[in-house]
Structure formats: C-alpha cells, structure tokens
Design a protein around this motif. Structure first.
Motif, PDB file in Angstrom:
ATOM      1  N   PRO A   1       0.808  -1.242   0.000  1.00 21.83           N
ATOM      2  CA  PRO A   1       0.000   0.000   0.000  1.00 21.83           C
ATOM      3  C   PRO A   1       0.829   1.273   0.000  1.00 21.83           C
ATOM      4  CG  PRO A   1      -0.921  -1.603   1.520  1.00 21.83           C
ATOM      5  CD  PRO A   1       0.387  -2.170   1.048  1.00 21.83           C
ATOM      6  N   ASP A   2       2.037   1.229   0.592  1.00 23.15           N
ATOM      7  CA  ASP A   2       2.884   2.424   0.619  1.00 23.15           C
ATOM      8  C   ASP A   2       3.704   2.593  -0.652  1.00 23.15           C
ATOM      9  OD1 ASP A   2       4.648   0.366   0.891  1.00 23.15           O
ATOM     10  OD2 ASP A   2       5.531   1.040   2.784  1.00 23.15           O
TER      11      ASP A   2
ATOM     12  N   LYS B   1       5.884   0.407  -1.850  1.00 25.39           N
ATOM     13  CA  LYS B   1       7.091  -0.400  -1.818  1.00 25.39           C
ATOM     14  C   LYS B   1       6.893  -1.679  -2.625  1.00 25.39           C
ATOM     15  CE  LYS B   1      10.304  -2.659   1.389  1.00 25.39           C
ATOM     16  NZ  LYS B   1      10.578  -2.991   2.815  1.00 25.39           N
TER      17      LYS B   1
END
Length: 680
Positions: free
Chosen positions: A461-462, A464
């Motif tokens: 979600p970030d 990455k």
C-alpha cells in the motif's frame, strides 16, 4: 521471557507427544479392526453351544486378541515415544512391554473386580508415558554408564539400559500396585452409583465418558460397558424402547461420534484426497456401525479440530432424540441391535413408520451440520478461500506430503510447518497486490532487445515493491499450481494489451516442473495461446526435475511441436545433469548469476568458459543471468553467450515501462568489439 520460553517448550513437548500417540493408534489399527470384526462375527453367528462350531472358534480367537491389545499398545507406544525422545526405540519398547507384562497383566488376571478388568486399557497408555519419562530422567544422571568408544555401540546401549530398566520396572510395579489397589478397593461397582439416576442423566454420562475414552485412543464402549455391566443400556426410555436402541438408531449411526454424519460432511466439502480415501475405505464397515478406521486412520483420536463435534454431536443428539422419544412424537415399537445398518434400524424401530425414518435422516443432517465447520477449520479452508481471492483461481490443491520413515509424527510436523509458512506468505499477499514485472534480455551480437523474463512482484500500500521470496513458501504448502495459473493469466493479459498498442515482445515465463509434467495442464495452456501471435518461452528450474521425467519429456516435445520454446533456468545450482538435459530436448540454458559473480576468480573464470563451451557444443542458446557490470558483459560475450540479462541493462520493469524500454546506446567500436569477441 524465560517463562514464555519454558511454556513454548512445554507446548511443543505436549504437542509432539500427542502426535506420537496418534501415530501409535494408526499403527495398531489392524488389531483394533480385528477385535471389532470378531465382535461383529460373534453377534451375527448363532451360538450352537459347541466349541468346535464357527461361533466357538470366533470366541476362542476373540479372548486372546482382547487380552493382547493393551500389551501391544503399551509396547508400540513405548517404542515410538522412545524414538521421539531420541532414545533407542527397542529399549523403550522392551521396558514398556516388560513393565506391562510383569506388573499390569498379572494384577488384572488375579482380580475379579470389574475395575481390574479395564485397568489394562488405561495403563497401556499411562505406563509407557511414565516409563519413557523415567528413562529420560535416569539417563541424564549418567550413573554407571560406559562409553560407547570402549566397547561396541550395541553392547554399550544394552549395558547402559540394564540399570534404568530394572529401576523403571520396580517403580512401575510399586506405583501401579498401589494405584490399582486403591481403585479396586474404593470402586467395586461403578454401575451401582448411576442406576438410581434419571435415564437422561445416565445416557449423558455414558455418551460423554465413552467418547472421551475413544478420543484418547481407548475402546470406549468396551471399557465403559465393562464398568457398568451394560445395565444402563437396558434402561427404558418409553414403552419398551431402551436407551441402547435410542442411541444406536438416532445418535451413533456409523459408530461412535455419529461419524456417518462426518462422512456426509466430508463428501459435501470435497475434502482432501487422503481424507476422502479414508472415508471411502471406512464406509462398508460403517454400514454395520464399525468406524475404527475413521477414528484411528483419519484420525479422530487426539485430533483437536474434531474434539467438539465428536463429543458434542452425540451429547446434543441424545438430548434431542430423548426429548422426541419421551414426548412420544415418533413411533418406537421395536428395539434394534447395534449392528443393524442405518435406515434399516429406523424402519424396524418405528415399525415401518416414515416419521421415524424421517427423524433419523434429520438427525443425520444435524450431525453433518455440526461436523462441517470443524472439518473446514481442520483442512485450513480459510487460507484456501483467501488465496483464491488473491490468485483468482479455484485450482488450490492441498499439500500432499509423502509419509517418510519418521512416520506420522514427522509428516505432521511438515504439514504444520508448511501451513505456518503459507500463512506468513499469505498475510503479505493479502496486504499488497501481485504484479508481473519484466526484466529485459539483450541479444549480445546486436545489442538489441531480445525479450523479457516475467517476474513476480508484490506492491504494498505504501508503494514499496517486494520480491518473490514468498513463492517457495506457497509452493511447499501445495499452491504451486495457483502461482503458475496466475502468472500465465497475467502474462497473457499483458501480451494482449501490448499487442493492441503494436508491441509484440518475446516473453519467458517460469513454471514449475510438476506443471510441465502434467499433460492435462500443458494441453490446457496450448489451448489458450496462439503461438502465431505471441512469442512464448517457458523456463523451469534445473533443480526441479521430477520423478515423472518421461512425462516431462513428452510434454516438452508437445510444446516444441506447437511453437513454444523451453529453457532451463539457474543452470549450475543443481546437479547440472547434461544427460537429462539432452534427453529433455530444451532450446536454451540460463546460467545462474552465481557463476557470473564467481568468474572474477581464476577458477570461476575457467569454469564459466568451459561450461559455455560444452553447452555450445550441444547447440544450446546460452543466456547469462546476473550481468551487472561492463566487465562482466565483456567477459560473457567472449564465452559464447547469446543473451544477457541483469542490472547492467535494467532491473525488472512494470509493464508500462517495459513497453518503452530500449537498451542503452553503444558506440560502433563497442558493438564491433562485442561481435568480434563473440565470433572468436
């Protein structure tokens, strides 16, 4: 922290001991089945009064079998517990068996007490547990033990076992003599305490006690009936209909636990192959209410997932059946024997009433409903359903682990470990989104784009991006087909989107050998792709050659005939078997990145050159993985490498970036140097 570590160790020890006990009862299953079949035969065969009749022979065999069963359990359990604790298993079996034969058996034979007659069944489990525990404690003292270096290992083991064996037999003798004397003197006739209770209470106590004993691996019906003299089963529920007939007709169909309901739930759930096979084998005997195979072979014994329905359904079912019978809601006109099959017993009990038969069917459905969620929990259905959402496929087979020499305990450890790893991987998958990225492959001679290798990536979600470390964990848990199918589906989707925009690259997909060994899966793949539209190359690990090598060769040939090329990936990390490589008939060989890294040393450089020369002599197209520097590119170019892949050119790219990728421009001099080096 220290307390947590101790609790963890205790939990592992208890868990390991329970698994060993389950393995023991699976091994002893033939003896249990023999005893049950002899009971069935003695019931079906009429007693002619002659010792030489078939009935007399059956009784003659039954007596020693029943007497030998507890001794066999004690000896085998001692053997397996000792092996689990890394002690000579023959010593464990000998000490447990001798202790039982010397201490328990004579004590039971010398007493006419009902309690004494059933103590061997209980002691056959408790005595090995204590014996092996004492053996471990005594051995830790290392008192009067000789070193295996001074004499042969076998002689040292035997001599070192003398003192522990004597001590353990003496301790067992004193302890069990005291305990048995206490029980026999204080409980002479347990049935006398219960016969004055209401029938509903008597039945409830029987149901719980019998099924707890069965769950512990003890023949619950035999032990409880011996203690109660069977009188409780003759209690009248309504009219002349007895408690025994009520249980046999409406609760215990298929045997203890009402396991005919469990079988219905198994088949409704399309349970795993192993469990379905056990259920099918057990079915013929369950028609006569014998379910020893299901109890010990499934197993139900010491299976925490099935504890609640195995005890809960008989108890709830008995209360419901007793209520319906006591209120005279269904006709009950004739008592039935426990061996009368399901359906027929209800027909006899109700005098042919459809109402009675319908109530029995309702009880069967209720039982199946109670077993169903616990079977789902046991088989890890939750992770399978969630993984279906991740991979968007129904093809998620359960892991089929082979039984090794370590037996059930070792296999169960593997199952639990692979399940835990799969859960770890799934938590990561559930948090992110699977994507297929593409790493460029460059033609050494032209320095132009040759194609791409498709690689799994996980976008968190970030934002990455995580590499595919989770693949091995999911494959070990039996989900390799799901991974293969997802990769194929996503690659075909990307290829269609690229083609619509005028981009038609060559794509390499990594598939497992078990996928390529399946003719059904290969034909399904060929039916989905049009090799005239797409340039597809399949890769498989050299280390993943399977026992079905002949199937693999046939399917590889089928793929090549249909225009699909194949490559061996990570060559040099496995056995590097050129004979198998030649038989397989593949097109390309990808040399593992570790070989390029090692080429910086003289020995590594020599190995790389010689290996390339040998493979080129067999006319394989060579692909170098892991090329990260200009020096490595120049080196592999001089070794006859055709295609290069690595971070020197690009890491794996998302589909949108891959479509616009172009190799870095080189000068004419550099290009000519590479071509000349390759020719040389």
């Amino acid at each position: 922290m220290l307390v947590a570590i101790k609790n963890s160790r205790l939990l592992r020890e208890v868990s390991g001991t329970l698994l060993v006990m389950r393995e023991t009862f699976i091994t002893i299953l033939p003896l249990y089945m023999l005893m049950s079949l002899l009971d069935l035969a003695s019931t079906l065969i009429p007693d002619s009064g002659s010792q030489h009749s078939i009935y007399g022979v059956v009784q003659l065999i039954s007596f020693p079998v029943k007497r030998a069963l507890p001794f066999a359990v004690a000896t085998l359990l001692g053997y397996k517990l000792a092996r689990h604790r890394r002690i000579d298993p023959l010593v464990g079996a000998l000490i447990s068996g001798v202790s039982f034969a010397v201490v328990v058996a004579p004590m039971a034979a010398a007493s006419d007490s009902t309690v004494a007659s059933v103590l061997p069944s209980v002691y056959s489990i408790l005595l090995p547990l204590l014996s092996i525990f004492l053996l471990v404690m005594i051995r830790r003292c290392r008192f009067l033990q000789i070193n295996g270096k001074e004499v042969s290992h076998l002689l040292a083991t035997s001599i070192n076992s003398i003192l522990p064996a004597v001590c353990i037999v003496l301790i067992n003798g004193l302890l069990w003599h005291w305990l048995s004397s206490l029980l026999i003197s204080s409980i002479s006739s347990p049935g006398d305490y219960l016969t004055h209770l209401p029938v509903l209470v008597q039945g409830s106590i029987r149901v719980v006690a019998v099924h707890v004993l069965w769950f512990l691996g003890i023949h619950g019906n035999y032990v409880y009936t011996s203690l109660m003299y069977g009188n409780d089963l003759n209690q009248i529920v309504i009219h002349q209909f007895t408690l025994g007939s009520l249980l046999n007709t409406f609760v215990l169909f298929g045997g203890a636990g009402g396991t005919l309901s469990m079988m219905v739930a198994i088949f409704l759930r399309r349970h795993t192959m192993r469990q379905s096979v056990v259920a099918k084998i057990s079915l013929p005997l369950q028609l006569f209410n014998l379910n020893d195979i299901l109890i010990f072979g499934y197993p139900i014994v010491f299976n925490p997932y099935l504890l609640v329905p195995f005890i809960g359904f008989p108890l709830v079912g008995f209360w419901l059946a007793y209520t319906v019978a006591a209120l005279d809601l269904i006709p009950l006109v004739e008592n039935v024997h426990w061996i009368v099959p399901f359906g027929i017993n209800a027909w006899h009990a109700g005098g042919g009433s459809l109402l009675t038969i319908g109530f029995q069917l309702l009880m069967l459905i209720i039982g199946a409903g109670m077993y169903y969620p616990f079977l789902a929990l046991e088989s890890g259905d939750s992770i399978r359903q969630k993984l279906k959402k991740v991979f968007a496929t129904d093809e998620l087979p359960d892991a089929q682990l082979e039984v090794t020499e370590e037996g059930y305990f070792h296999r169960q450890q593997q199952v639990m470990q692979s399940h835990a790893q799969a859960m770890e991987a799934f938590k990561l998958l559930a948090a992110g989104k699977l994507e297929l990225w593409y790493q460029p492959q460059i033609d050494v001679r032209s320095m132009q784009l040759y194609g791409f290798e498709a690689l799994l990536r996980l976008r968190m979600p970030d934002g990455k991006i995580i590499g595919p470390w989770f693949i091995e964990k999911l494959e070990n848990a039996g989900y390799s087909n799901a991974l293969n199918n997802w990769v194929i589906n996503q690659a075909l989707e990307d290829l269609h989107q690229w083609k619509a925009q005028g981009f038609e690259p060559r794509i390499s997909l990594n598939l497992t050998a078990d996928f390529l060994s399946s003719e059904e899966k290969v034909k399904a793949l060929l039916a989905r792709i049009d090799t005239s539209l797409f340039h597809l190359n399949l890769e498989m690990l050299e280390s993943s050659f399977t026992d079905q090598f002949s199937d693999l060769v046939r399917n590889v040939s089928m793929l090549r005939d249909n225009g699909v090329t194949l490559a061996i990936d990570d060559f040099g990390t496995g056995y590097s078997n050129l004979a198998l490589l030649h038989k397989l008939g593949i097109d390309s060989v990808k040399l593992d990145r570790s070989l390029v890294a090692d080429s910086a040393t003289p020995r590594g450089e020599l190995l790389y050159r010689e290996l390339c020369g040998l493979l080129k002599a067999f006319d394989y197209r060579l692909v170098a993985e892991g090329v990260e520097t200009k020096e490595q590119l120049d080196f592999v170019s001089t070794c006859g490498i055709d295609i290069v892949q690595g971070w020197y050119f690009a890491a794996a790219l998302p589909p949108a970036e891959a479509m616009h990728y172009a190799p870095p421009a080189q000068t004419d001099a550099e290009t000519k140097t590479n071509i000349d080096a390759t020719s040389t």
